[in-house]
Design a protein around this motif. Sequence first.
Motif, short mmCIF file in Angstrom:
data_model
loop_
_atom_site.label_atom_id
_atom_site.label_comp_id
_atom_site.label_asym_id
_atom_site.label_seq_id
_atom_site.Cartn_x
_atom_site.Cartn_y
_atom_site.Cartn_z
N MET A 1 0.86 -1.13 -0.01
CA MET A 1 -0.09 0.09 0.02
C MET A 1 0.83 1.30 -0.02
SD MET A 1 -3.11 0.93 2.72
CE MET A 1 -4.61 0.95 1.74
N ASN A 2 0.65 2.31 -0.79
CA ASN A 2 1.28 3.31 -0.80
C ASN A 2 1.25 4.23 0.47
OD1 ASN A 2 1.96 2.78 -3.40
ND2 ASN A 2 0.20 4.00 -4.35
N ALA A 3 2.22 4.98 0.84
CA ALA A 3 2.50 5.76 1.95
C ALA A 3 1.39 6.92 2.23
CB ALA A 3 3.87 6.16 2.31
N TRP A 4 1.16 7.47 1.01
CA TRP A 4 0.10 8.48 0.94
C TRP A 4 -1.21 8.13 1.23
CZ3 TRP A 4 -4.15 8.96 -2.15
CH2 TRP A 4 -4.16 8.04 -3.15
N LEU A 5 -1.44 6.94 1.10
CA LEU A 5 -2.79 6.36 1.73
C LEU A 5 -2.96 6.30 3.05
CD1 LEU A 5 -3.80 3.74 -1.01
CD2 LEU A 5 -4.77 5.84 -0.60
N TRP A 6 -1.83 5.90 3.77
CA TRP A 6 -1.87 6.21 5.08
C TRP A 6 -1.94 7.38 5.68
CZ3 TRP A 6 -2.55 1.90 8.16
CH2 TRP A 6 -2.10 0.61 7.59
N TRP A 7 -1.37 8.14 4.98
CA TRP A 7 -1.47 9.51 5.39
C TRP A 7 -2.81 10.23 5.23
CZ3 TRP A 7 1.95 11.81 8.43
CH2 TRP A 7 3.11 11.61 8.46
N VAL A 8 -3.66 9.85 4.17
CA VAL A 8 -4.94 10.31 4.02
C VAL A 8 -5.80 9.56 4.81
CG1 VAL A 8 -6.58 10.50 2.02
CG2 VAL A 8 -4.50 10.90 1.51
N SER A 10 -5.12 8.62 7.95
CA SER A 10 -4.89 9.27 9.17
C SER A 10 -5.64 10.77 9.37
CB SER A 10 -3.42 9.67 9.39
OG SER A 10 -2.72 8.37 9.35
N ALA A 11 -5.57 11.45 8.29
CA ALA A 11 -6.06 12.89 8.05
C ALA A 11 -7.64 12.88 8.34
CB ALA A 11 -5.84 13.54 6.75
N THR A 12 -8.07 11.58 7.38
CA THR A 12 -9.59 11.31 7.60
C THR A 12 -10.25 10.95 9.08
OG1 THR A 12 -9.58 10.60 5.39
CG2 THR A 12 -11.57 10.04 6.62
N LEU A 13 -9.41 10.04 9.77
CA LEU A 13 -9.65 9.71 10.98
C LEU A 13 -9.51 10.90 12.04
CD1 LEU A 13 -7.84 6.29 11.35
CD2 LEU A 13 -10.25 6.64 11.20
N ALA A 33 -1.29 15.90 8.42
CA ALA A 33 -1.41 14.76 7.65
C ALA A 33 -1.54 14.71 6.03
CB ALA A 33 -2.48 13.71 8.15
N LEU A 34 -2.42 15.75 5.62
CA LEU A 34 -2.45 15.98 4.32
C LEU A 34 -1.18 16.33 3.82
CD1 LEU A 34 -6.07 17.20 4.06
CD2 LEU A 34 -5.22 14.98 3.72
#
Length: 146
Positions: A1-8, A10-13, A33-34
């Motif tokens: 999984m791409n790292a940017w998805l983890w950041w997004v 986290s931002a969503t949560l 996080a974004l």
Amino acid sequence: MNAWLWWVGSATLLAIAEILSLDLILLMLAGGALAGAAAALLGADLTIQIVAATVTSVLMLFALRPWLLRHLRRRMPLVETNAAALVGRPAIVVATTTELGGRVKLAGEVWSARAAAEDVTYPPGAEVRVTSIDGATAVVALAEPA
């Protein structure tokens, strides 16, 4: 999984948690996080992503959040809740109250209380007004006649 998805993610949560807290702190962290997600999309190393997220969060907390709070409070009055809402309300003394202690009936409940001024004694039945709340103690002063 791409790292940017983890950041997004986290931002969503964090944004969802902000809806529950309404303090604008978690929203600033979501913005950070974004920024981390943007750094990941640009191919930056994990260290750079973390630095970008941290710097952005701190800048938003200290620059954007105070400005947002000022403008929000100008548009909507702050509604006091819990103990803060009791300040200014009338109370009836139920046990002799001095600067050392006593008891008052406030908002239908009996509260521990103390007089706001020294060398003052309020007898049972006296009408007082709450000047502040100190922990679980109502600090009271004589109510002015209407």
